[in-house]
Design a protein around this motif. Sequence first.
Motif, PDB file in Angstrom:
ATOM      1  N   LEU A 107      12.144  12.501  -9.428  1.00 60.24           N
ATOM      2  CA  LEU A 107      11.050  12.564 -10.391  1.00 60.24           C
ATOM      3  C   LEU A 107       9.810  11.867  -9.833  1.00 60.24           C
ATOM      4  CD1 LEU A 107      13.013  11.659 -13.665  1.00 60.24           C
ATOM      5  CD2 LEU A 107      12.830  13.858 -12.479  1.00 60.24           C
ATOM      6  N   LEU A 108       8.717  12.624  -9.730  1.00 66.23           N
ATOM      7  CA  LEU A 108       7.484  12.128  -9.129  1.00 66.23           C
ATOM      8  C   LEU A 108       6.312  12.422 -10.058  1.00 66.23           C
ATOM      9  CD1 LEU A 108       5.880  11.095  -6.583  1.00 66.23           C
ATOM     10  CD2 LEU A 108       5.772  13.493  -5.862  1.00 66.23           C
ATOM     11  N   ILE A 109       5.565  11.396 -10.436  1.00 68.15           N
ATOM     12  CA  ILE A 109       4.311  11.596 -11.156  1.00 68.15           C
ATOM     13  C   ILE A 109       3.169  11.624 -10.147  1.00 68.15           C
ATOM     14  CG2 ILE A 109       2.615  10.458 -12.652  1.00 68.15           C
ATOM     15  CD1 ILE A 109       4.922   9.545 -14.423  1.00 68.15           C
ATOM     16  N   VAL A 110       2.274  12.607 -10.301  1.00 63.96           N
ATOM     17  CA  VAL A 110       1.072  12.708  -9.478  1.00 63.96           C
ATOM     18  C   VAL A 110      -0.107  12.746 -10.438  1.00 63.96           C
ATOM     19  CG1 VAL A 110      -0.155  13.982  -7.707  1.00 63.96           C
ATOM     20  CG2 VAL A 110       2.336  14.020  -7.745  1.00 63.96           C
ATOM     21  N   THR A 111      -0.970  11.748 -10.357  1.00 66.11           N
ATOM     22  CA  THR A 111      -2.034  11.610 -11.348  1.00 66.11           C
ATOM     23  C   THR A 111      -3.372  11.289 -10.703  1.00 66.11           C
ATOM     24  OG1 THR A 111      -2.758  10.328 -13.289  1.00 66.11           O
ATOM     25  CG2 THR A 111      -1.371   9.187 -11.688  1.00 66.11           C
ATOM     26  N   ALA A 112      -4.435  11.724 -11.356  1.00 68.04           N
ATOM     27  CA  ALA A 112      -5.795  11.395 -10.924  1.00 68.04           C
ATOM     28  C   ALA A 112      -6.296  10.110 -11.566  1.00 68.04           C
ATOM     29  CB  ALA A 112      -6.743  12.548 -11.241  1.00 68.04           C
ATOM     30  N   THR A 113      -5.408   9.379 -12.218  1.00 69.80           N
ATOM     31  CA  THR A 113      -5.728   8.059 -12.763  1.00 69.80           C
ATOM     32  C   THR A 113      -5.230   6.994 -11.778  1.00 69.80           C
ATOM     33  OG1 THR A 113      -5.591   8.897 -15.024  1.00 69.80           O
ATOM     34  CG2 THR A 113      -5.375   6.523 -14.742  1.00 69.80           C
ATOM     35  N   ASN A 114      -5.902   5.863 -11.739  1.00 68.87           N
ATOM     36  CA  ASN A 114      -5.577   4.876 -10.701  1.00 68.87           C
ATOM     37  C   ASN A 114      -4.248   4.159 -10.960  1.00 68.87           C
ATOM     38  OD1 ASN A 114      -6.069   2.009 -11.858  1.00 68.87           O
ATOM     39  ND2 ASN A 114      -7.927   3.111 -12.493  1.00 68.87           N
ATOM     40  N   ARG A 115      -3.713   3.596  -9.894  1.00 65.48           N
ATOM     41  CA  ARG A 115      -2.381   2.985  -9.934  1.00 65.48           C
ATOM     42  C   ARG A 115      -2.321   1.758 -10.843  1.00 65.48           C
ATOM     43  NH1 ARG A 115       2.227   3.369  -6.975  1.00 65.48           N
ATOM     44  NH2 ARG A 115       1.208   4.860  -5.572  1.00 65.48           N
ATOM     45  N   PHE A 116      -3.415   0.999 -10.939  1.00 65.01           N
ATOM     46  CA  PHE A 116      -3.377  -0.155 -11.836  1.00 65.01           C
ATOM     47  C   PHE A 116      -3.021   0.283 -13.251  1.00 65.01           C
ATOM     48  CE2 PHE A 116      -5.489  -2.596 -15.152  1.00 65.01           C
ATOM     49  CZ  PHE A 116      -4.834  -3.808 -14.997  1.00 65.01           C
ATOM     50  N   ILE A 117      -3.646   1.345 -13.717  1.00 62.04           N
ATOM     51  CA  ILE A 117      -3.370   1.842 -15.061  1.00 62.04           C
ATOM     52  C   ILE A 117      -1.991   2.486 -15.145  1.00 62.04           C
ATOM     53  CG2 ILE A 117      -4.075   3.537 -16.812  1.00 62.04           C
ATOM     54  CD1 ILE A 117      -6.970   3.160 -15.846  1.00 62.04           C
ATOM     55  N   THR A 118      -1.638   3.295 -14.162  1.00 62.11           N
ATOM     56  CA  THR A 118      -0.476   4.178 -14.304  1.00 62.11           C
ATOM     57  C   THR A 118       0.830   3.608 -13.774  1.00 62.11           C
ATOM     58  OG1 THR A 118      -1.062   5.294 -12.227  1.00 62.11           O
ATOM     59  CG2 THR A 118      -1.905   6.246 -14.276  1.00 62.11           C
ATOM     60  N   GLY A 119       0.764   2.580 -12.922  1.00 64.92           N
ATOM     61  CA  GLY A 119       2.008   2.017 -12.395  1.00 64.92           C
ATOM     62  C   GLY A 119       2.965   1.575 -13.485  1.00 64.92           C
ATOM     63  N   LEU A 125       8.365   5.170 -17.967  1.00 68.91           N
ATOM     64  CA  LEU A 125       8.979   6.497 -18.060  1.00 68.91           C
ATOM     65  C   LEU A 125      10.191   6.658 -17.138  1.00 68.91           C
ATOM     66  CD1 LEU A 125       5.720   8.643 -18.270  1.00 68.91           C
ATOM     67  CD2 LEU A 125       7.330   8.133 -20.130  1.00 68.91           C
ATOM     68  N   GLY A 126      10.402   5.702 -16.255  1.00 66.73           N
ATOM     69  CA  GLY A 126      11.599   5.713 -15.422  1.00 66.73           C
ATOM     70  C   GLY A 126      11.603   6.745 -14.313  1.00 66.73           C
ATOM     71  N   VAL A 127      10.417   7.092 -13.797  1.00 65.51           N
ATOM     72  CA  VAL A 127      10.369   8.059 -12.703  1.00 65.51           C
ATOM     73  C   VAL A 127      10.666   7.355 -11.380  1.00 65.51           C
ATOM     74  CG1 VAL A 127       8.752   9.549 -13.944  1.00 65.51           C
ATOM     75  CG2 VAL A 127       7.876   7.819 -12.349  1.00 65.51           C
ATOM     76  N   ASP A 128      10.935   8.158 -10.364  1.00 65.76           N
ATOM     77  CA  ASP A 128      11.338   7.605  -9.077  1.00 65.76           C
ATOM     78  C   ASP A 128      10.161   7.131  -8.227  1.00 65.76           C
ATOM     79  OD1 ASP A 128      14.236   8.101  -9.275  1.00 65.76           O
ATOM     80  OD2 ASP A 128      13.633  10.207  -9.306  1.00 65.76           O
ATOM     81  N   ASP A 129       9.011   7.796  -8.367  1.00 61.76           N
ATOM     82  CA  ASP A 129       7.862   7.383  -7.555  1.00 61.76           C
ATOM     83  C   ASP A 129       6.587   7.880  -8.224  1.00 61.76           C
ATOM     84  OD1 ASP A 129       6.492   6.138  -5.517  1.00 61.76           O
ATOM     85  OD2 ASP A 129       7.431   7.272  -3.898  1.00 61.76           O
ATOM     86  N   LEU A 130       5.473   7.360  -7.732  1.00 59.23           N
ATOM     87  CA  LEU A 130       4.161   7.638  -8.310  1.00 59.23           C
ATOM     88  C   LEU A 130       3.150   7.837  -7.195  1.00 59.23           C
ATOM     89  CD1 LEU A 130       1.994   7.531 -10.665  1.00 59.23           C
ATOM     90  CD2 LEU A 130       1.916   5.050 -10.235  1.00 59.23           C
ATOM     91  N   ILE A 131       2.382   8.907  -7.297  1.00 57.35           N
ATOM     92  CA  ILE A 131       1.181   9.095  -6.481  1.00 57.35           C
ATOM     93  C   ILE A 131       0.001   8.987  -7.429  1.00 57.35           C
ATOM     94  CG2 ILE A 131      -0.168  10.707  -5.091  1.00 57.35           C
ATOM     95  CD1 ILE A 131       2.486  11.937  -4.136  1.00 57.35           C
ATOM     96  N   ALA A 132      -0.897   8.054  -7.151  1.00 57.23           N
ATOM     97  CA  ALA A 132      -2.053   7.814  -8.018  1.00 57.23           C
ATOM     98  C   ALA A 132      -3.256   7.502  -7.150  1.00 57.23           C
ATOM     99  CB  ALA A 132      -1.761   6.644  -8.965  1.00 57.23           C
ATOM    100  N   ILE A 133      -4.420   7.478  -7.753  1.00 54.85           N
ATOM    101  CA  ILE A 133      -5.605   7.006  -7.041  1.00 54.85           C
ATOM    102  C   ILE A 133      -5.415   5.522  -6.728  1.00 54.85           C
ATOM    103  CG2 ILE A 133      -8.042   6.402  -7.387  1.00 54.85           C
ATOM    104  CD1 ILE A 133      -8.382   9.187  -8.608  1.00 54.85           C
ATOM    105  N   GLU A 134      -5.691   5.159  -5.486  1.00 57.67           N
ATOM    106  CA  GLU A 134      -5.459   3.787  -5.032  1.00 57.67           C
ATOM    107  C   GLU A 134      -6.763   2.999  -5.068  1.00 57.67           C
ATOM    108  OE1 GLU A 134      -2.563   2.650  -4.596  1.00 57.67           O
ATOM    109  OE2 GLU A 134      -1.363   4.479  -4.394  1.00 57.67           O
ATOM    110  N   ALA A 135      -6.763   1.917  -5.807  1.00 57.48           N
ATOM    111  CA  ALA A 135      -7.912   1.018  -5.864  1.00 57.48           C
ATOM    112  C   ALA A 135      -7.794   0.018  -4.711  1.00 57.48           C
ATOM    113  CB  ALA A 135      -7.945   0.290  -7.201  1.00 57.48           C
ATOM    114  N   GLU A 136      -8.817  -0.041  -3.894  1.00 56.53           N
ATOM    115  CA  GLU A 136      -8.798  -0.917  -2.718  1.00 56.53           C
ATOM    116  C   GLU A 136      -8.713  -2.389  -3.127  1.00 56.53           C
ATOM    117  OE1 GLU A 136     -11.525  -0.670   1.127  1.00 56.53           O
ATOM    118  OE2 GLU A 136     -12.491  -1.848  -0.463  1.00 56.53           O
TER     119      GLU A 136
END
Length: 222
Positions: A107-119, A125-136
């Motif tokens: 289970l992979l979430i891919v979102t255009a929202t940044n990782r701080f918000i979505t992590g 939600l118990g997903v296996d991994d997340l791809i999000a916008i990365e804030a430097e």
Amino acid sequence: MSLAIFDLDNTLLSCDSDHAWGEFLVEQGAVDGEAYRRANDQYLRDYRAGELDIMAYLSMALKPLAEHSEEQLNAWHQQFMACKIEPHVLPRGEELLAWHRQRGDFLLIVTATNRFITGPIASRLGVDDLIAIEAERENGRYTGRVEGVPSYREGKVTRVRQWLEQNPTLTLDDAWFYSDSINDRYLLEEVATPVAVDPDEELEKLARERGWRVLSLRTPSA
């Protein structure tokens, strides 16, 4: 094991978490209230119209992360999860995640929202991994800048392909992707099983033309 990819905002959630975070910051007095709200609302309209200037939006959206301590940000995020996110977690979305989990899918979430918000949302939600916008980050603090390719529109395809290079046992050849937005047409076109979830008007039209499955997670289970 197959790959099950999910958009987050207005797919597994009945809200846009990025916009909701902006509203939350206004309510906390953490940003210039009316000006920030107007810009936040306009960027959401641009996104829905498929016309968002992602770098201009991120310049605004990531700035508050650089202006407050991590301790303050994390305290706010706990409140945000309770009042802005938890009420919008879709039960049928959780059922769909459970169905894929029972199949043994990744289970992979891919979102255009940044990782701080979505992590924390992905963890909830118990997903296996997340791809999000990365804030430097530099020296333990956010800089207000984006790092790498934003996972937005074609950028979602780029980021997923980069992720697959690190996860070579998984492939798009038998993958699912669930999304509500025409902005995600590029990744929907890459997977074996594209699913339009409570789609916007343009995505619903495209899904009907392509014969893609159309699903609602907002109607009660039969």
